[in-house]
Write a protein that holds these residues in place. Structure first.
Motif, PDB file in Angstrom:
ATOM      1  N   LEU A 279       2.302   1.769  -3.380  1.00  0.00           N
ATOM      2  CA  LEU A 279       1.278   2.284  -4.301  1.00  0.00           C
ATOM      3  C   LEU A 279       1.058   3.777  -4.070  1.00  0.00           C
ATOM      4  CD1 LEU A 279      -1.216  -0.705  -4.228  1.00  0.00           C
ATOM      5  CD2 LEU A 279      -0.114   0.268  -6.267  1.00  0.00           C
TER       6      LEU A 279
ATOM      7  N   ALA B 199      -1.080  -3.251  -7.633  1.00  0.00           N
ATOM      8  CA  ALA B 199      -2.466  -3.273  -7.163  1.00  0.00           C
ATOM      9  C   ALA B 199      -3.055  -4.669  -7.338  1.00  0.00           C
ATOM     10  CB  ALA B 199      -3.295  -2.236  -7.914  1.00  0.00           C
TER      11      ALA B 199
ATOM     12  N   ASP C 154       0.823  -1.208   0.000  1.00  0.00           N
ATOM     13  CA  ASP C 154       0.000   0.000   0.000  1.00  0.00           C
ATOM     14  C   ASP C 154       0.854   1.253   0.000  1.00  0.00           C
ATOM     15  OD1 ASP C 154      -2.730  -0.129  -0.252  1.00  0.00           O
ATOM     16  OD2 ASP C 154      -2.994  -0.951   1.770  1.00  0.00           O
TER      17      ASP C 154
END
Lengths: 106, 106, 106, 106
Positions: free
Chosen positions: A43, B33, A40
């Motif tokens: 990202l 993702a 995360d």
């Protein structure tokens, strides 16, 4: 929902117990949750213009290391609970082939 | 020919211009993702009693493969945009050392 | 000192000048020679009845580590001498593609 | 024939049989001999001025692949002959720890 995967696997001994021991599942889940948090943050960094490729490379490597460790814990549990008991249970060939196949997988 | 990404990195002026080209950032983010979604499904499976260790091993390997690919795309972009231009810019040693260090990292 | 390695590679004139710098060739050769000696000792062990698989596994891993290190030295030399100079020379795309292909090879 | 390494390992069952089965030893030795020949040809190439780094990288990767395969065969034999029989023999913990340690080794 009533253990088919396990029973399919353990049909020879028919014990129907869960396959991956709960303790190992918890440890692996904990590590994968951390890896997910790390993903995360990568990202998030990738949304910014000024992100530097080498930092992304390093972060990806760190997540890979975490997954490697989670895989080792899974493997160790599998060896202990299922592979080491294969001769006693009588399914050495299928257990070994299955594991070798999984380890080669990529 | 006015390649901001390079200057952003090497000027160290904190001007906020991109280092990792936007196209590469988008592709890597997309792959990460997907890897994150895959991690989520492993985490979900790990909550169930009947999860089988070898399936977990295989899933972890699959995510590792996805991260490997994301790392390759990042590396390729870095080589093209930053390493291949190092001699022209005059920072070969630092660029090469930094990259070798990142590739060894685990 | 005057860049023959680069020209040898990129002129594709078959003039026989070195591509991989002599210093790197010597270091890599030295490490590969040690790895070869290590392989020899594993081969010797494998002739004996009492050889234990886990020892063989460990020895093979050690040789793999030595090859990994030799590969890193080769890569570092290549990045420094050939990749970092690609923009100045004008063959970024072919150099990067070639290297990415070699790194993926297995 | 009374080589402590094996007996040390099998002291629990005291059977004194060779550890790595002959068939596996032969197959692994064959592959390692080929890898050694491959290493020899890289060493020969490294004596020449015109050797190209990327070719050396590729050759090293090929040898690493051969060693990986030899390691897989060794592991498979070990799983079948020693790990799968651990519960029946009563040394699960030491067998699993030893193997995990060897697999992590680098």
């Amino acid at each position: 929902m009533n253990d088919q995967p396990m029973q399919a696997h353990h049909s020879r001994s028919g014990d129907g117990r869960p396959c991956m021991p709960q303790a190992a599942r918890k440890v692996v889940a904990h590590r994968l949750a951390i890896a997910k948090g790390h993903l995360d943050s990568i990202l998030h960094a990738l949304e910014k213009d000024q992100t530097y490729c080498v930092d992304v490379l390093r972060q990806i490597k760190a997540v890979q290391g975490a997954l490697e460790k989670a895989g080792q814990i899974t493997l160790e549990s599998h060896l202990r609970v299922h592979v080491a008991t294969a001769a006693a249970r009588g399914d050495v060939e299928s257990m070994v082939e299955e594991l070798m196949d999984a380890l080669r997988y990529r």
